[in-house]
Scaffold this active site. Structure first.
Site, PDB file in Angstrom:
ATOM      1  N   ASP A  54      -0.349   4.676  15.337  1.00 28.45           N
ATOM      2  CA  ASP A  54       0.290   4.877  14.237  1.00 28.45           C
ATOM      3  C   ASP A  54       0.909   3.646  13.685  1.00 28.45           C
ATOM      4  O   ASP A  54       1.296   2.710  14.079  1.00 28.45           O
ATOM      5  CB  ASP A  54       1.708   5.938  14.524  1.00 28.45           C
ATOM      6  N   HIS A  81      -0.282   8.691   7.003  1.00 28.06           N
ATOM      7  CA  HIS A  81       0.892   8.581   7.779  1.00 28.06           C
ATOM      8  C   HIS A  81       1.860   8.362   6.767  1.00 28.06           C
ATOM      9  O   HIS A  81       3.044   7.735   7.089  1.00 28.06           O
ATOM     10  CB  HIS A  81       0.956   7.365   8.928  1.00 28.06           C
ATOM     11  N   HIS A 111       6.553   5.701   5.753  1.00 26.67           N
ATOM     12  CA  HIS A 111       7.286   6.182   6.687  1.00 26.67           C
ATOM     13  C   HIS A 111       8.704   6.840   6.464  1.00 26.67           C
ATOM     14  O   HIS A 111       9.459   6.399   7.416  1.00 26.67           O
ATOM     15  CB  HIS A 111       7.436   5.252   7.754  1.00 26.67           C
ATOM     16  N   HIS A 140       1.381   2.692  19.077  1.00 24.30           N
ATOM     17  CA  HIS A 140       1.704   2.221  17.956  1.00 24.30           C
ATOM     18  C   HIS A 140       0.918   0.978  17.685  1.00 24.30           C
ATOM     19  O   HIS A 140       0.868   0.056  18.741  1.00 24.30           O
ATOM     20  CB  HIS A 140       3.186   2.141  17.739  1.00 24.30           C
TER      21      HIS A 140
END
Length: 275
Positions: free
Chosen positions: A95, A146, A150, A240
């Protein structure tokens, strides 16, 4: 596109009712499906203008081979947590990227073992690193949405959530070569609007089964242990490749990936079938 459409309709009208019916029959199912345009998100303006039609008006026709269409995406009430597959299948996901400091090393490791993974990218990061999305496409990885910046979606309006999703879809489509078919909410904070809007944009919500918590920088050995302890058929691993110092995540992947393969796990990506 409008000029081409007018020409087709004009020819049909001149040819009479029978010819008109034939033209409309040939174009059946390709009429544009308008989606309400989203208002710009508050805050600083976007770095560059976005194509206004990509996710709001579908073209009547095109001059190249048509893309495979997917079945209508269901509106779910909770995200998918695991994947199905034959035998000991697992999915690795990353991510917040792409980040030029860490993502290339992750891609190199995956390539060395011929493993594909999923990358849930943030639009503002992807916009600055489109070459990395192109490499992901070349290597057979799946790129998911995503959001743009964020944010915590549960604190945003429906209009703002749509903007976050649409802007990222634009960048992924341009740099990766096709729109994202998967979506992951930042922080794993889902709400009804996120599920509905994601489905409208043709995306399935995917969460995770094993959280490495690598963003806390717990140490390479700890990250490796969490992946290996949680390994099981259908597991989705969350790591990540951006959002901070991800050197531990890079080193951990180099350690646990060959061990998983030696243990008989098949690391792959989920596929959605065209209708």
């Amino acid at each position: 596109m409008l000029t081409r459409r007018r020409a087709l309709l004009a020819d049909a009208a001149a040819a009479g009712a029978a010819s008109t019916a034939g033209v409309l029959g040939a174009l059946d199912g390709t009429d544009p499906v308008p989606v309400p345009a989203a208002a710009p998100a508050p805050g600083p303006p976007a770095r560059r203008a976005l194509r206004p039609s990509a996710y709001r008006l579908q073209p009547l026709t095109g001059y190249g081979p048509p893309r495979a269409s997917l079945a209508r995406t269901p509106v779910r009430r909770e995200p998918l947590l695991s994947v199905s597959g034959r035998g000991r299948t697992m999915v690795l996901t990353f991510d917040d990227g792409p980040d030029p400091r860490y993502t290339p090393d992750i891609l190199d490791t995956l390539a060395a073992y011929e493993v594909r993974a999923m990358f849930f990218v943030c639009g503002e990061m992807a916009d600055d690193n489109r070459d990395l999305l192109a490499r992901m496409a070349d290597d057979g990885h799946v790129v998911g949405n995503h959001t743009w910046s964020h944010p915590l979606l549960t604190g945003l309006s429906r209009r703002r959530i749509r903007t976050e999703m649409e802007r990222t879809c634009e960048v992924v489509d341009a740099a990766y070569g096709e729109p994202p078919r998967w979506f992951r909410a930042p922080y794993g904070a889902w709400n009804r609007a996120a599920f509905q809007l994601g489905a409208e944009l043709g995306m399935e919500p995917l969460a995770w089964t094993v959280d490495t918590l690598d963003w806390t920088a717990p140490g390479t050995r700890t990250i490796v242990g969490r992946v290996e302890d949680g390994a099981a058929p259908g597991v989705v691993v969350l790591s990540h490749d951006a959002g901070g110092d991800r050197s531990q995540s890079v080193r951990a992947l180099r350690s646990y990936l060959p061990r998983l393969l030696d243990s008989g796990y098949h690391l792959t990506v989920p596929r959605r079938q065209p209708a």
